[in-house]
Structure formats: C-alpha cells, structure tokens
Motif scaffolding. Sequence first.
Motif, short mmCIF file in Angstrom:
data_model
loop_
_atom_site.label_atom_id
_atom_site.label_comp_id
_atom_site.label_asym_id
_atom_site.label_seq_id
_atom_site.Cartn_x
_atom_site.Cartn_y
_atom_site.Cartn_z
N VAL A 175 12.45 92.42 73.70
CA VAL A 175 12.59 93.42 72.64
C VAL A 175 12.81 94.79 73.27
O VAL A 175 11.96 95.27 74.03
CB VAL A 175 11.33 93.43 71.72
CG1 VAL A 175 11.43 94.52 70.69
CG2 VAL A 175 11.18 92.07 71.05
N PRO A 176 13.95 95.45 72.96
CA PRO A 176 14.28 96.72 73.61
C PRO A 176 13.72 97.97 72.91
O PRO A 176 14.09 99.08 73.27
CB PRO A 176 15.81 96.73 73.57
CG PRO A 176 16.14 96.00 72.30
CD PRO A 176 15.07 94.93 72.17
N VAL A 177 12.87 97.79 71.91
CA VAL A 177 12.33 98.95 71.20
C VAL A 177 10.80 98.87 71.13
O VAL A 177 10.22 97.80 71.14
CB VAL A 177 12.88 99.07 69.75
CG1 VAL A 177 14.38 99.31 69.77
CG2 VAL A 177 12.53 97.86 68.92
N GLY A 178 10.18 100.04 71.07
CA GLY A 178 8.74 100.14 70.91
C GLY A 178 8.43 101.22 69.88
O GLY A 178 9.32 101.97 69.46
N VAL A 179 7.17 101.28 69.47
CA VAL A 179 6.75 102.26 68.48
C VAL A 179 5.62 103.11 69.04
O VAL A 179 4.96 102.72 69.99
CB VAL A 179 6.28 101.59 67.17
CG1 VAL A 179 7.42 100.88 66.48
CG2 VAL A 179 5.14 100.62 67.44
N GLY A 180 5.43 104.26 68.43
CA GLY A 180 4.33 105.13 68.82
C GLY A 180 3.68 105.74 67.60
O GLY A 180 4.36 106.06 66.61
N TYR A 181 2.37 105.86 67.67
CA TYR A 181 1.58 106.42 66.58
C TYR A 181 0.61 107.45 67.13
O TYR A 181 0.26 107.41 68.31
CB TYR A 181 0.80 105.31 65.87
CG TYR A 181 1.62 104.11 65.48
CD1 TYR A 181 2.60 104.21 64.50
CD2 TYR A 181 1.42 102.87 66.09
CE1 TYR A 181 3.36 103.10 64.13
CE2 TYR A 181 2.17 101.76 65.73
CZ TYR A 181 3.14 101.88 64.75
OH TYR A 181 3.89 100.79 64.39
N MET A 182 0.14 108.33 66.28
CA MET A 182 -0.83 109.35 66.70
C MET A 182 -1.26 110.15 65.49
O MET A 182 -0.70 110.02 64.41
CB MET A 182 -0.23 110.28 67.75
CG MET A 182 0.84 111.22 67.20
SD MET A 182 1.76 112.09 68.45
CE MET A 182 3.18 111.01 68.60
N THR A 183 -2.25 110.99 65.71
CA THR A 183 -2.68 111.95 64.70
C THR A 183 -2.35 113.34 65.24
O THR A 183 -2.66 113.65 66.39
CB THR A 183 -4.20 111.84 64.45
OG1 THR A 183 -4.48 110.49 64.02
CG2 THR A 183 -4.66 112.82 63.40
N ILE A 184 -1.69 114.16 64.41
CA ILE A 184 -1.33 115.52 64.79
C ILE A 184 -2.04 116.48 63.84
O ILE A 184 -1.85 116.41 62.63
CB ILE A 184 0.19 115.76 64.71
CG1 ILE A 184 0.94 114.72 65.55
CG2 ILE A 184 0.53 117.18 65.16
CD1 ILE A 184 2.45 114.78 65.39
N GLU A 185 -2.86 117.34 64.41
CA GLU A 185 -3.59 118.34 63.61
C GLU A 185 -3.07 119.73 63.98
O GLU A 185 -2.90 120.05 65.14
CB GLU A 185 -5.08 118.26 63.91
CG GLU A 185 -5.89 119.29 63.15
CD GLU A 185 -7.35 119.31 63.55
OE1 GLU A 185 -8.06 120.21 63.05
OE2 GLU A 185 -7.77 118.46 64.35
N ASN A 186 -2.84 120.53 62.96
CA ASN A 186 -2.48 121.94 63.17
C ASN A 186 -3.69 122.76 62.73
O ASN A 186 -3.89 123.00 61.54
CB ASN A 186 -1.24 122.33 62.38
CG ASN A 186 -0.83 123.76 62.60
OD1 ASN A 186 -1.54 124.54 63.25
ND2 ASN A 186 0.33 124.13 62.08
N ALA A 187 -4.51 123.19 63.68
CA ALA A 187 -5.71 123.96 63.37
C ALA A 187 -5.40 125.45 63.21
O ALA A 187 -6.31 126.24 63.00
CB ALA A 187 -6.75 123.76 64.48
N GLY A 188 -4.12 125.81 63.29
CA GLY A 188 -3.72 127.20 63.13
C GLY A 188 -3.48 127.56 61.68
O GLY A 188 -3.73 126.77 60.77
N ASN A 189 -2.96 128.77 61.48
CA ASN A 189 -2.73 129.23 60.11
C ASN A 189 -1.25 129.42 59.78
O ASN A 189 -0.91 130.02 58.77
CB ASN A 189 -3.52 130.51 59.83
CG ASN A 189 -3.15 131.64 60.76
OD1 ASN A 189 -2.17 131.56 61.49
ND2 ASN A 189 -3.94 132.69 60.75
N VAL A 190 -0.35 128.88 60.61
CA VAL A 190 1.08 128.85 60.30
C VAL A 190 1.60 127.44 60.59
O VAL A 190 1.10 126.76 61.48
CB VAL A 190 1.89 129.90 61.10
CG1 VAL A 190 1.54 131.30 60.69
CG2 VAL A 190 1.72 129.72 62.58
N PRO A 191 2.58 126.99 59.83
CA PRO A 191 3.11 125.64 60.05
C PRO A 191 3.89 125.55 61.36
O PRO A 191 4.36 126.56 61.89
CB PRO A 191 4.02 125.41 58.85
CG PRO A 191 4.38 126.77 58.37
CD PRO A 191 3.23 127.67 58.71
N ASP A 192 4.04 124.34 61.85
CA ASP A 192 4.87 124.06 63.00
C ASP A 192 5.68 122.81 62.66
O ASP A 192 5.50 122.22 61.60
CB ASP A 192 4.01 123.85 64.26
CG ASP A 192 4.77 124.12 65.55
OD1 ASP A 192 6.02 124.22 65.52
OD2 ASP A 192 4.13 124.21 66.61
#
Length: 149
Positions: A40-57
């Motif tokens: 299989v030539p593909v893989g997946v990735g997962y994670m949690t991303i938190e923005n603790a700041g006060n402006v979006p990214d």
Amino acid sequence: MRRLLAALLFLAVAAPALAADQTVEIIISNPWSRATPKTVPVGVGYMTIENAGNVPDRLIGIECACAERVELHETTTRDGVMHMAPLPDGLEIPAGATVELGPGGTHVMFMGLTAPFKEYERFPATLIFEKSGSLVVRFEIHPLRDKKS
C-alpha cells in the motif's frame, strides 16, 4: 482637519499596542498513524491541534521525507457514501479552539510512501502554518488493526 490629524495620531499610537496583544500559540498533541501493508503506497496521519492564542491560524502544508506528496484531506458523507477530498486552502485553526484530525474526518494523507509504516516506529513531519511558521512533530505508528485508535 484637526480631527483627522487627531484620529491619525491616535491610530499611530494605538495600533502597535493592539497588534502586540494578538498571539497565536499552536500546540500539537498525539500525532499518530497506522502501520501500512507493504503493497500500500499511502498512509494517514491524525493529531489534535490547539490554538491557545487569540487570533486564528491556518495549517497550509505538511512536508515529510516519508512520502512523495503530503496533503490535508477531509472525509464527508453524502447520500450514505463517504467521499474524501483534499483541502487546497488548508485547515483553519480558530483562536482558542481545538481541531481534531481523526479517522472518518479531516486527516493527513501521505502519498507515494518511500517505505511502509511499521508498527511502533516514529517518523518526523513538518507542519507549516500561515502565521506560526513551521513546527516539526513525530508521528507514532500504531498497529494496523488497533481498536483503540
């Protein structure tokens, strides 16, 4: 004319102070993937991303030596059928919010793997954010049939 000058003077003094209060603080937790069969030539990735700041990214790219190409994808269901599509504009991480990348939803696609992902190994990838810049994370590879993941 005096009011205009006073307003401009106020903006010149106040704008840097207002800008100084704007922060982005990206925190990545639990980056993981699944082992892949040798063919299989593909893989997946997962994670949690938190923005603790006060402006979006925005997560706008991912680089990894483990694959020829890496993309952010979104899985949706229409009329009972699951569809997967790339997110060409990246993924917004709102201020003060946490965004989950997980099975059946938004995820990372590693395409054209240079080698299969092997259980319990780790590999680095660089997340590229619009405002925060680059952040290196290490994905932990879970067993292919891990029921907990």
